[in-house]
Scaffold this motif. Structure first.
Motif, PDB file in Angstrom:
ATOM      1  N   ILE A  34       0.764  -1.308   0.026  1.00  0.00           N
ATOM      2  CA  ILE A  34       0.107  -0.070   0.000  1.00  0.00           C
ATOM      3  C   ILE A  34       0.901   1.173  -0.057  1.00  0.00           C
ATOM      4  O   ILE A  34       1.961   1.331   0.750  1.00  0.00           O
ATOM      5  CB  ILE A  34      -0.968   0.057   1.165  1.00  0.00           C
ATOM      6  CG1 ILE A  34      -1.649   1.366   1.170  1.00  0.00           C
ATOM      7  CG2 ILE A  34      -0.141  -0.081   2.508  1.00  0.00           C
ATOM      8  CD1 ILE A  34      -2.996   1.154   2.056  1.00  0.00           C
ATOM      9  N   ARG A  35       0.543   2.066  -0.971  1.00  0.00           N
ATOM     10  CA  ARG A  35       1.249   3.567  -0.960  1.00  0.00           C
ATOM     11  C   ARG A  35       0.252   4.652  -0.989  1.00  0.00           C
ATOM     12  O   ARG A  35      -0.828   4.571  -1.675  1.00  0.00           O
ATOM     13  CB  ARG A  35       2.252   3.330  -1.998  1.00  0.00           C
ATOM     14  CG  ARG A  35       3.551   2.497  -1.869  1.00  0.00           C
ATOM     15  CD  ARG A  35       4.341   3.141  -0.578  1.00  0.00           C
ATOM     16  NE  ARG A  35       5.435   2.307  -0.436  1.00  0.00           N
ATOM     17  CZ  ARG A  35       5.462   1.194   0.376  1.00  0.00           C
ATOM     18  NH1 ARG A  35       4.425   0.704   1.219  1.00  0.00           N
ATOM     19  NH2 ARG A  35       6.720   0.340   0.788  1.00  0.00           N
ATOM     20  N   TYR A  36       0.533   5.874  -0.735  1.00  0.00           N
ATOM     21  CA  TYR A  36      -0.113   7.147  -1.129  1.00  0.00           C
ATOM     22  C   TYR A  36       0.418   8.065  -1.747  1.00  0.00           C
ATOM     23  O   TYR A  36       1.692   8.283  -1.354  1.00  0.00           O
ATOM     24  CB  TYR A  36      -0.526   7.590   0.410  1.00  0.00           C
ATOM     25  CG  TYR A  36      -1.243   8.967   0.288  1.00  0.00           C
ATOM     26  CD1 TYR A  36      -2.639   8.767   0.010  1.00  0.00           C
ATOM     27  CD2 TYR A  36      -0.823  10.024   0.679  1.00  0.00           C
ATOM     28  CE1 TYR A  36      -3.428  10.005   0.009  1.00  0.00           C
ATOM     29  CE2 TYR A  36      -1.467  11.360   0.592  1.00  0.00           C
ATOM     30  CZ  TYR A  36      -2.842  11.392   0.412  1.00  0.00           C
ATOM     31  OH  TYR A  36      -3.460  12.370   0.186  1.00  0.00           O
ATOM     32  N   HIS A  37       0.053   8.551  -2.869  1.00  0.00           N
ATOM     33  CA  HIS A  37       0.714   9.410  -3.828  1.00  0.00           C
ATOM     34  C   HIS A  37      -0.123  10.418  -4.525  1.00  0.00           C
ATOM     35  O   HIS A  37      -1.182   9.815  -4.917  1.00  0.00           O
ATOM     36  CB  HIS A  37       1.374   8.581  -4.988  1.00  0.00           C
ATOM     37  CG  HIS A  37       2.393   9.291  -5.779  1.00  0.00           C
ATOM     38  ND1 HIS A  37       3.259  10.290  -5.492  1.00  0.00           N
ATOM     39  CD2 HIS A  37       2.098   9.497  -7.333  1.00  0.00           C
ATOM     40  CE1 HIS A  37       3.684  10.787  -6.626  1.00  0.00           C
ATOM     41  NE2 HIS A  37       2.854  10.494  -7.571  1.00  0.00           N
ATOM     42  N   GLU A  38       0.201  11.655  -3.954  1.00  0.00           N
ATOM     43  CA  GLU A  38      -0.477  12.903  -4.720  1.00  0.00           C
ATOM     44  C   GLU A  38      -1.991  12.563  -4.476  1.00  0.00           C
ATOM     45  O   GLU A  38      -3.095  12.819  -5.646  1.00  0.00           O
ATOM     46  CB  GLU A  38      -0.212  13.133  -6.107  1.00  0.00           C
ATOM     47  CG  GLU A  38       1.344  13.386  -6.246  1.00  0.00           C
ATOM     48  CD  GLU A  38       1.608  13.509  -7.777  1.00  0.00           C
ATOM     49  OE1 GLU A  38       0.629  13.330  -8.767  1.00  0.00           O
ATOM     50  OE2 GLU A  38       2.612  14.203  -7.935  1.00  0.00           O
ATOM     51  N   GLY A  39      -2.451  12.418  -3.156  1.00  0.00           N
ATOM     52  CA  GLY A  39      -4.079  12.287  -2.758  1.00  0.00           C
ATOM     53  C   GLY A  39      -4.668  10.843  -3.145  1.00  0.00           C
ATOM     54  O   GLY A  39      -5.749  10.865  -2.737  1.00  0.00           O
ATOM     55  N   THR A  40      -3.954   9.823  -3.708  1.00  0.00           N
ATOM     56  CA  THR A  40      -4.515   8.701  -4.082  1.00  0.00           C
ATOM     57  C   THR A  40      -3.930   7.743  -3.185  1.00  0.00           C
ATOM     58  O   THR A  40      -2.503   7.556  -3.288  1.00  0.00           O
ATOM     59  CB  THR A  40      -4.382   8.347  -5.512  1.00  0.00           C
ATOM     60  OG1 THR A  40      -5.475   9.403  -6.164  1.00  0.00           O
ATOM     61  CG2 THR A  40      -5.185   7.090  -5.960  1.00  0.00           C
TER      62      THR A  40
ATOM     63  N   TYR B 110      -3.073   3.460  -3.323  1.00  0.00           N
ATOM     64  CA  TYR B 110      -2.612   2.478  -4.319  1.00  0.00           C
ATOM     65  C   TYR B 110      -2.620   1.229  -3.448  1.00  0.00           C
ATOM     66  O   TYR B 110      -1.720   1.263  -2.623  1.00  0.00           O
ATOM     67  CB  TYR B 110      -1.489   2.930  -5.173  1.00  0.00           C
ATOM     68  CG  TYR B 110      -1.771   4.045  -6.159  1.00  0.00           C
ATOM     69  CD1 TYR B 110      -2.197   3.951  -7.412  1.00  0.00           C
ATOM     70  CD2 TYR B 110      -1.507   5.370  -5.670  1.00  0.00           C
ATOM     71  CE1 TYR B 110      -2.156   4.893  -8.332  1.00  0.00           C
ATOM     72  CE2 TYR B 110      -1.614   6.507  -6.510  1.00  0.00           C
ATOM     73  CZ  TYR B 110      -1.968   6.310  -7.775  1.00  0.00           C
ATOM     74  OH  TYR B 110      -2.229   7.445  -8.626  1.00  0.00           O
ATOM     75  N   VAL B 111      -3.101   0.431  -4.085  1.00  0.00           N
ATOM     76  CA  VAL B 111      -2.592  -1.129  -3.408  1.00  0.00           C
ATOM     77  C   VAL B 111      -2.285  -1.994  -4.319  1.00  0.00           C
ATOM     78  O   VAL B 111      -3.199  -2.300  -5.462  1.00  0.00           O
ATOM     79  CB  VAL B 111      -3.889  -1.990  -2.580  1.00  0.00           C
ATOM     80  CG1 VAL B 111      -3.579  -3.212  -2.273  1.00  0.00           C
ATOM     81  CG2 VAL B 111      -3.945  -0.776  -1.283  1.00  0.00           C
ATOM     82  N   PHE B 112      -1.077  -2.569  -4.475  1.00  0.00           N
ATOM     83  CA  PHE B 112      -0.680  -3.479  -5.367  1.00  0.00           C
ATOM     84  C   PHE B 112      -0.846  -4.806  -4.970  1.00  0.00           C
ATOM     85  O   PHE B 112      -0.524  -5.019  -3.723  1.00  0.00           O
ATOM     86  CB  PHE B 112       0.833  -3.214  -5.924  1.00  0.00           C
ATOM     87  CG  PHE B 112       0.915  -1.868  -6.915  1.00  0.00           C
ATOM     88  CD1 PHE B 112       0.363  -0.956  -7.058  1.00  0.00           C
ATOM     89  CD2 PHE B 112       2.118  -2.415  -7.829  1.00  0.00           C
ATOM     90  CE1 PHE B 112       0.498  -0.149  -7.881  1.00  0.00           C
ATOM     91  CE2 PHE B 112       2.310  -1.470  -8.907  1.00  0.00           C
ATOM     92  CZ  PHE B 112       1.481  -0.322  -8.885  1.00  0.00           C
ATOM     93  N   ILE B 113      -1.524  -5.743  -5.703  1.00  0.00           N
ATOM     94  CA  ILE B 113      -1.981  -7.073  -5.350  1.00  0.00           C
ATOM     95  C   ILE B 113      -1.238  -8.059  -6.250  1.00  0.00           C
ATOM     96  O   ILE B 113      -1.672  -8.291  -7.473  1.00  0.00           O
ATOM     97  CB  ILE B 113      -3.235  -7.179  -5.152  1.00  0.00           C
ATOM     98  CG1 ILE B 113      -3.956  -6.262  -4.105  1.00  0.00           C
ATOM     99  CG2 ILE B 113      -3.760  -8.539  -4.571  1.00  0.00           C
ATOM    100  CD1 ILE B 113      -5.679  -6.173  -4.188  1.00  0.00           C
ATOM    101  N   PRO B 114      -0.452  -9.224  -5.624  1.00  0.00           N
ATOM    102  CA  PRO B 114       0.004 -10.037  -6.646  1.00  0.00           C
ATOM    103  C   PRO B 114      -0.907 -11.235  -6.695  1.00  0.00           C
ATOM    104  O   PRO B 114      -1.364 -11.782  -5.688  1.00  0.00           O
ATOM    105  CB  PRO B 114       1.304 -10.532  -6.088  1.00  0.00           C
ATOM    106  CG  PRO B 114       1.155 -10.225  -4.321  1.00  0.00           C
ATOM    107  CD  PRO B 114       0.341  -8.990  -4.379  1.00  0.00           C
TER     108      PRO B 114
ATOM    109  N   ILE C 173       0.056  -8.902 -11.760  1.00  0.00           N
ATOM    110  CA  ILE C 173       0.251  -7.920 -10.649  1.00  0.00           C
ATOM    111  C   ILE C 173      -0.979  -6.797 -10.854  1.00  0.00           C
ATOM    112  O   ILE C 173      -1.350  -6.420 -11.850  1.00  0.00           O
ATOM    113  CB  ILE C 173       1.360  -7.093 -10.726  1.00  0.00           C
ATOM    114  CG1 ILE C 173       2.587  -8.008 -10.874  1.00  0.00           C
ATOM    115  CG2 ILE C 173       1.321  -6.044  -9.572  1.00  0.00           C
ATOM    116  CD1 ILE C 173       2.797  -8.772  -9.284  1.00  0.00           C
ATOM    117  N   MET C 174      -2.099  -6.810  -9.821  1.00  0.00           N
ATOM    118  CA  MET C 174      -3.017  -6.059  -9.916  1.00  0.00           C
ATOM    119  C   MET C 174      -3.134  -4.728  -9.127  1.00  0.00           C
ATOM    120  O   MET C 174      -2.297  -4.897  -7.945  1.00  0.00           O
ATOM    121  CB  MET C 174      -4.502  -6.877  -9.638  1.00  0.00           C
ATOM    122  CG  MET C 174      -4.546  -8.348  -9.837  1.00  0.00           C
ATOM    123  SD  MET C 174      -4.542  -8.366 -11.716  1.00  0.00           S
ATOM    124  CE  MET C 174      -6.333  -7.829 -11.942  1.00  0.00           C
ATOM    125  N   MET C 175      -3.899  -3.924  -9.352  1.00  0.00           N
ATOM    126  CA  MET C 175      -3.811  -2.763  -8.606  1.00  0.00           C
ATOM    127  C   MET C 175      -5.212  -2.122  -8.540  1.00  0.00           C
ATOM    128  O   MET C 175      -6.155  -2.281  -9.274  1.00  0.00           O
ATOM    129  CB  MET C 175      -2.982  -1.331  -9.408  1.00  0.00           C
ATOM    130  CG  MET C 175      -2.965  -0.335  -8.793  1.00  0.00           C
ATOM    131  SD  MET C 175      -4.314   0.821  -9.135  1.00  0.00           S
ATOM    132  CE  MET C 175      -4.323   1.203 -10.752  1.00  0.00           C
TER     133      MET C 175
END
Length: 505
Positions: free
Chosen positions: A85-91, A93-97, A103-105
């Protein structure tokens, strides 16, 4: 059940005696968010929230369903592996393998609200443990590891440039690290930057006996220096690794990681962390920059004191939606259940009588909340139909259930026990049941021994069936819950549960 916050400014590890495996976490302002893998269970990828890194609540799931029809049935050990999980410019994101799919997002601007439907970052087999990263120049990257069971090799890390909006990879990328010589089974990489260095925090050495490695480089593609920064040492905490570096608003550093304890799964610990010569030192009693886990420590200083809290476990079914402690054994259908008049109605779903209970989709489950406990439930049986089987299940590598079966208008007790890797389920008749209400209790002792009790009231419970030793499932701890199926190919009836209550032993 398990309370880490000691109420005196200290906490004890683990902070969660629950199977939140492969944790990753971030801080956004004064809020901490943590996610975990959940394999074939749905809703998928739990999202937890905390204000102080010690007291956590499940607040959401990233995916409501797994995006492939074959997950309508349990596919043990597959599905969602270690996410990031990451936070970037107000959004967010979760990357799920998903090791068999790619790789899904998923993303959102409100972590308590609806997350986007999963989209491919890269459609590929055998890539696991992705972590996105945005550099100061706006370029974005994804570091990944590999599953030997799918692609034929492991112990390697790979860097891919990706679109800044995470909509795909920009090119094929390249291998950046080979851990075979010194860091075998390196995986679970998390990518950060500090003081001009890129850092990859990554576990190595295997799930139960491993350690926490950190790589650093001035170039995102390497070459990388390496250092082991956390190991078991003289502590009782085996394999302290795979997790997240987070900080507090005033600059304290902390590290969240798991410990695989077997039947309870991969439980979560919190370690103090500091920096020496641009290397992180995690835990205490460090020798040459490698620490060992703490068992009790001063809580993080977050500028306020927050109430002692834990994820939900007991449920009295008083709301209009299932509690967030529950997951199904596969992709679920809304018609499987109702919440009505303070009860949970489970509608018996058609099941092949040859199917082992571990492979039934509509098992409603939750994770173990402690090493020892009891569960008590009250089930109303008036609406059961011929062919229905319903009761309490404890699902693991070796699973067992205490159920009521209705055949030719008569009800009887039955214990079902088997192993998910074998076609060996044993169904033992335990005599007639002549009441429309049954109280079922299961005790779990020493994190292993499961024993059932039944009665027509909660006050007259009697032991029944055989004690069954628990074993963990495929990458997961044991889960317990309720089920209702029909094995005669007809429209089934239903059972109504008043509650599902955990108590300390």
């Amino acid at each position: 059940m398990w309370i880490a916050d000691q109420g005196d400014g200290t906490y004890t590890n683990p902070i969660l005696y629950t199977d939140y495996s492969d944790p990753d976490a971030i801080r956004v302002g004064e809020d901490y968010f943590m996610i975990a893998s959940s394999f074939c269970n749905t809703p998928a990828v739990p999202l937890l929230h905390s204000k102080d890194l010690v007291n956590w609540k499940v607040i959401n799931y990233i995916m409501d369903q797994l995006p492939f029809d074959y997950y309508d049935k349990p596919v043990h050990g597959c599905g969602t592996w270690a996410p990031a999980i990451r936070y970037h410019e107000g959004t967010y994101y979760v990357f799920i393998p998903m090791p068999d799919e790619g790789i899904m997002m998923c993303k959102t601007t409100d972590p308590w609200g609806k997350w986007s439907e999963p989209a491919y970052v890269r459609k590929v087999v055998g890539w696991i443990d992705p972590c996105p990263f945005w550099d100061e120049d706006g370029k974005a990257y994804m570091v990944t590891a590999f599953a030997r069971s799918r692609i034929g090799f492991k112990s390697m890390l790979y860097m891919s440039p990706i679109e800044p909006d995470c909509s795909g990879v920009l090119d094929d990328g390249q291998f950046i690290y080979d851990g075979h010589a010194t860091q075998p089974t390196i995986e679970g990489p998390k990518l950060y930057k500090r003081n001009g260095y890129y850092y990859i925090f990554a576990p190595a050495g295997g799930v139960k006996p491993g350690w926490q490695t950190v790589l650093r480089s001035k170039n995102i593609y390497g070459p990388w220096e390496e250092k082991i920064v956390l190991h078991q040492g003289n502590s009782p905490v085996n394999g302290p690794h795979q997790g997240a570096w987070v900080d507090t608003p005033d600059g304290q550093d902390w590290f969240l990681h798991f410990q695989d304890v077997g039947n309870a799964g991969r439980i979560v610990h919190l370690q103090p962390m500091h920096w020496e010569n641009d290397w992180p030192v995690i835990g205490v009693n460090a020798v040459d920059g490698c620490g060992e886990p703490v068992l009790r420590y001063k809580k993080p200083e977050v500028g306020a004191t927050y109430p002692i809290d834990t994820p939900e476990d007991s449920d009295f079914f008083e709301g209009d939606r299932l509690g967030l402690q529950w997951q199904w054994n596969a992709n679920y259908k809304r018609e499987w259940y109702e919440l009505k008049d303070g009860q949970l109605l489970l509608h018996a779903q058609a099941a092949d009588p040859k199917t082992q209970l571990c492979d039934i989709s509509n098992l409603l489950l939750q994770k173990w909340p402690a090493p020892e406990f009891s569960i008590t439930t009250c089930l109303h049986l008036e609406q059961m139909k011929d062919g229905d089987v319903a009761g309490l299940v404890s699902l693991g590598g070796c699973y067992t259930a205490l159920a009521v079966q209705k055949i030719h208008g008569k009800m009887s007790l039955q214990q079902r026990t088997g192993n998910w890797t074998k076609d060996d389920e044993v169904r033992t008749s335990l005599g007639e049941w002549n009441s429309d209400v049954i109280y079922i209790q299961m005790k779990v002792e020493k994190e292993t021994y499961r024993t059932f009790y039944v009665g027509t009231t909660e006050e007259n419970l009697q032991p029944v069936g055989q004690m069954v030793e628990a074993t963990p499932g495929r990458w997961v701890g044991v889960k317990d819950g309720l089920f209702a199926i029909n094995e005669q190919g007809a429209a089934g009836g239903s059972v109504a549960a008043d509650y599902f209550v955990y108590q300390e032993l």
